[in-house]
Design an enzyme around this catalytic site. Structure first.
Site, PDB file in Angstrom:
ATOM      1  N   THR A  15      94.937  23.896  35.219  1.00 40.83           N
ATOM      2  CA  THR A  15      93.490  24.060  35.414  1.00 40.83           C
ATOM      3  C   THR A  15      93.023  23.021  36.075  1.00 40.83           C
ATOM      4  O   THR A  15      91.886  23.173  36.888  1.00 40.83           O
ATOM      5  CB  THR A  15      92.663  24.589  34.437  1.00 40.83           C
ATOM      6  OG1 THR A  15      92.712  23.811  33.417  1.00 40.83           O
ATOM      7  CG2 THR A  15      93.118  25.971  33.621  1.00 40.83           C
ATOM      8  N   ASP A 242     104.740  17.972  31.380  1.00 38.01           N
ATOM      9  CA  ASP A 242     103.781  17.149  30.538  1.00 38.01           C
ATOM     10  C   ASP A 242     103.938  17.149  28.893  1.00 38.01           C
ATOM     11  O   ASP A 242     103.679  16.156  28.368  1.00 38.01           O
ATOM     12  CB  ASP A 242     102.562  18.018  30.892  1.00 38.01           C
ATOM     13  CG  ASP A 242     102.280  19.538  30.629  1.00 38.01           C
ATOM     14  OD1 ASP A 242     103.251  20.125  30.044  1.00 38.01           O
ATOM     15  OD2 ASP A 242     101.325  19.902  31.182  1.00 38.01           O
ATOM     16  N   THR A 264      95.257  24.566  24.615  1.00 41.97           N
ATOM     17  CA  THR A 264      95.242  26.131  24.836  1.00 41.97           C
ATOM     18  C   THR A 264      96.420  26.661  24.163  1.00 41.97           C
ATOM     19  O   THR A 264      96.376  27.597  23.540  1.00 41.97           O
ATOM     20  CB  THR A 264      95.374  26.250  26.227  1.00 41.97           C
ATOM     21  OG1 THR A 264      94.254  25.615  26.898  1.00 41.97           O
ATOM     22  CG2 THR A 264      95.219  27.730  26.750  1.00 41.97           C
ATOM     23  N   GLU A 309      88.683  29.656  22.451  1.00 41.13           N
ATOM     24  CA  GLU A 309      88.036  29.236  23.775  1.00 41.13           C
ATOM     25  C   GLU A 309      87.322  30.463  24.281  1.00 41.13           C
ATOM     26  O   GLU A 309      86.273  30.961  24.690  1.00 41.13           O
ATOM     27  CB  GLU A 309      88.921  28.370  24.815  1.00 41.13           C
ATOM     28  CG  GLU A 309      89.146  27.089  24.120  1.00 41.13           C
ATOM     29  CD  GLU A 309      88.041  26.152  24.150  1.00 41.13           C
ATOM     30  OE1 GLU A 309      87.018  26.694  24.797  1.00 41.13           O
ATOM     31  OE2 GLU A 309      87.876  24.861  24.007  1.00 41.13           O
ATOM     32  N   GLY A 410      94.266  17.563  23.052  1.00 37.09           N
ATOM     33  CA  GLY A 410      92.861  17.846  22.532  1.00 37.09           C
ATOM     34  C   GLY A 410      92.512  18.434  21.237  1.00 37.09           C
ATOM     35  O   GLY A 410      91.256  18.121  20.900  1.00 37.09           O
TER      36      GLY A 410
END
Length: 496
Positions: A15, A242, A264, A309, A410
């Site tokens: 994103t 990543d 996420t 979320e 996160g």
């Protein structure tokens, strides 16, 4: 280390993306974000694409800014999401934008492939990769079936981090950790499997040489040097996937750890010297992805903060609340009142996540949460219990005792969930760093330049550079009872 060394990291998610400067001085690491930009999923002609040249241009803009600030960059490293790829023509030009893994063209492709080409068990035995419809193997197979002209004209197939390195250097490589997400790589031979390549009409020479993390790819081309104002700065193959860069940044003291990369998605796993491919890993759909220094990331994907979320976006009344305020409200609610399996298909991509939770509770004869705080409590309780289930399986697979669970990313900022995870799993949790991916990217560049010797020196420096928060387990009886109930609700047999 005396004077500071500066490393330029490109960290691209599905994103958004960032360019970051990491500086090493006297055994400490400091990060500074240079630029942040959107990564837009583009819908055109019935398909979803990434704009690879726009991403390249964002990298160039970050490099220009570094030059304008007179930062003496040692090297450049790029990490991105996995699975997707770009076709390159014989003349070196890119053959259109890459299709995105979220494109629906591969829905149902896996079953077709297993029925017509190779059985599911054979593919797993070759790759050790969990089955997801968007894995590169199935994308390429569907493109071949559809007569995709870019695939037919491809001289080279490059994964996303390798494509950006190619645009900067002109050198085409196949970075190991990115390739390992494709379901084309054999973790035993540590190279692409020729049978699987042949099944989608490709040859090994259409991919670059297999390149391990912390390897120098090349230097900026004269054209890119002119665009940025920089000299012939080296570009390093970091852990291009990543999650691999994030796991490289786990500040562990020794090998007796598990990790939970929390965002996420939640990815829970262990670091092992070899792939674990057997009937049990196949049945539980664990994956073996490439790690650093020849290790394997043996892990399982868990639906993470996605559910939370999505629910937040449906509640107008919480839009002014911070995450910590909303999470604090959730803690006032009754524990374990309603539980869900976060990995149930209901929660993959529903029109309304709130309605999906309501439906699940009704189907399983549980009270439906009342109000946003109760929904949040349901989500956090359930995630911690799902983490325990996967952690229990990991302990079966590991040939060592797991002393600590490192939560990175996160999601590690959610201290309530960190504590719940410690309570549920019965293990000490160490939370941090939040910026694991960028840190791993920078430290692998530092390894390539000789500023750190190996992953354990990397991890010592990271531990010295950040504040880790410790969470020890408590309330075990309550969590044990909740776990037994969770297994009954989710129809999962108890694992001893």
């Amino acid at each position: 280390m005396g004077t500071s060394k500066y490393f330029f990291a490109v960290d691209l998610g599905a994103t958004s993306g960032r360019t970051i400067i990491g500086s090493l001085s006297q055994g400490k690491l400091v990060l500074e974000e240079l630029t942040r930009f959107d990564n837009q999923l583009i819908e055109a002609n019935g398909h979803y694409y990434w704009d690879i040249l726009a991403l390249y241009w964002e990298v160039v803009k970050g490099l220009r800014l570094a030059h304008a600030r007179h930062l003496p960059i040692q090297s450049i490293g790029i990490d991105t999401w996995g699975c997707d790829f770009v076709f390159v023509a014989p003349d070196g030009q890119i053959l259109g934008n890459p299709m995105a893994y979220r494109d629906p063209h591969t829905m149902g492709t896996m079953d077709t492939y297993y029925n017509k080409v190779l059985p599911k068990q054979v593919v797993y035995n070759k790759t050790g990769i969990q089955f997801m419809n968007f894995n590169s193997l199935f994308q390429l197979y569907q493109m071949r079936c559809d007569g995709n002209l870019a695939l037919q004209g491809a001289n080279k197939v490059l994964f996303i981090p390798d494509t950006l390195s190619y645009l900067l250097t002109g050198k085409a490589v196949c970075e190991y950790t990115a390739a390992s997400t494709s379901q084309l790589l054999n973790p035993t031979s540590k190279d692409l499997d020729t049978d699987l390549l042949a099944s989608v009409g490709l040859r090994r020479d259409q991919f670059g040489p297999m390149t391990l993390p912390a390897t120098r790819i090349g230097e900026l081309t004269p054209d890119v040097q002119k665009l940025t104002g920089l000299g012939p700065v080296p570009v390093i193959a970091v852990a291009g996937h990543d999650t691999a860069s994030a796991v490289a940044a786990v500040p562990a003291k020794d090998h007796r750890f598990a990790y939970l990369s929390s965002g996420t998605w939640s990815l829970m796993g262990i670091e092992t010297p070899n792939a674990i491919i057997n009937a049990n890993s196949f049945a539980k759909n664990f994956t073996n992805e490439g790690g650093i220094e020849g290790t394997t990331r043996f892990l399982k994907n868990i639906c993470g903060m996605w559910i939370y979320e999505r629910c937040r976006k449906e509640w107008p009344e919480v839009q002014g609340l911070s995450h910590s305020e909303l999470q604090c409200e959730a803690m006032q609610q009754e524990a374990f009142r309603s539980l869900i399996n976060p990995d149930d298909a209901l929660f993959a991509n529903p029109a309304s996540m709130v309605d999906a939770i309501r439906t699940y509770c009704l189907r399983t004869h549980q009270p439906v949460p009342e109000g946003h705080a109760a929904y949040c409590r349901c989500i956090f309780d359930s995630l911690a219990l799902r983490y325990r289930q996967v952690f229990t399986w990991l302990k079966e697979f590991a040939n060592f005792d797991i002393d600590v669970l490192h939560i990175i990313g996160g999601g590690s900022k959610n201290e309530y969930l960190d504590q719940f995870t410690a309570n549920s799993c019965g293990v000490t949790v160490l939370a941090g760093p939040q910026e694991g991916t960028a840190i791993g990217n920078v430290m692998l560049q530092a390894k390539s330049s000789g500023d750190v010797a190996d992953v354990w020196e990397m991890r010592r420096i990271i531990a010295q550079s950040i504040e880790l928060k410790r969470f020890d387990p408590h309330d075990r009886e309550a969590w044990d009872a909740a776990y037994e109930r969770y297994l009954r609700i989710t129809n999962t047999p108890m694992t001893h």
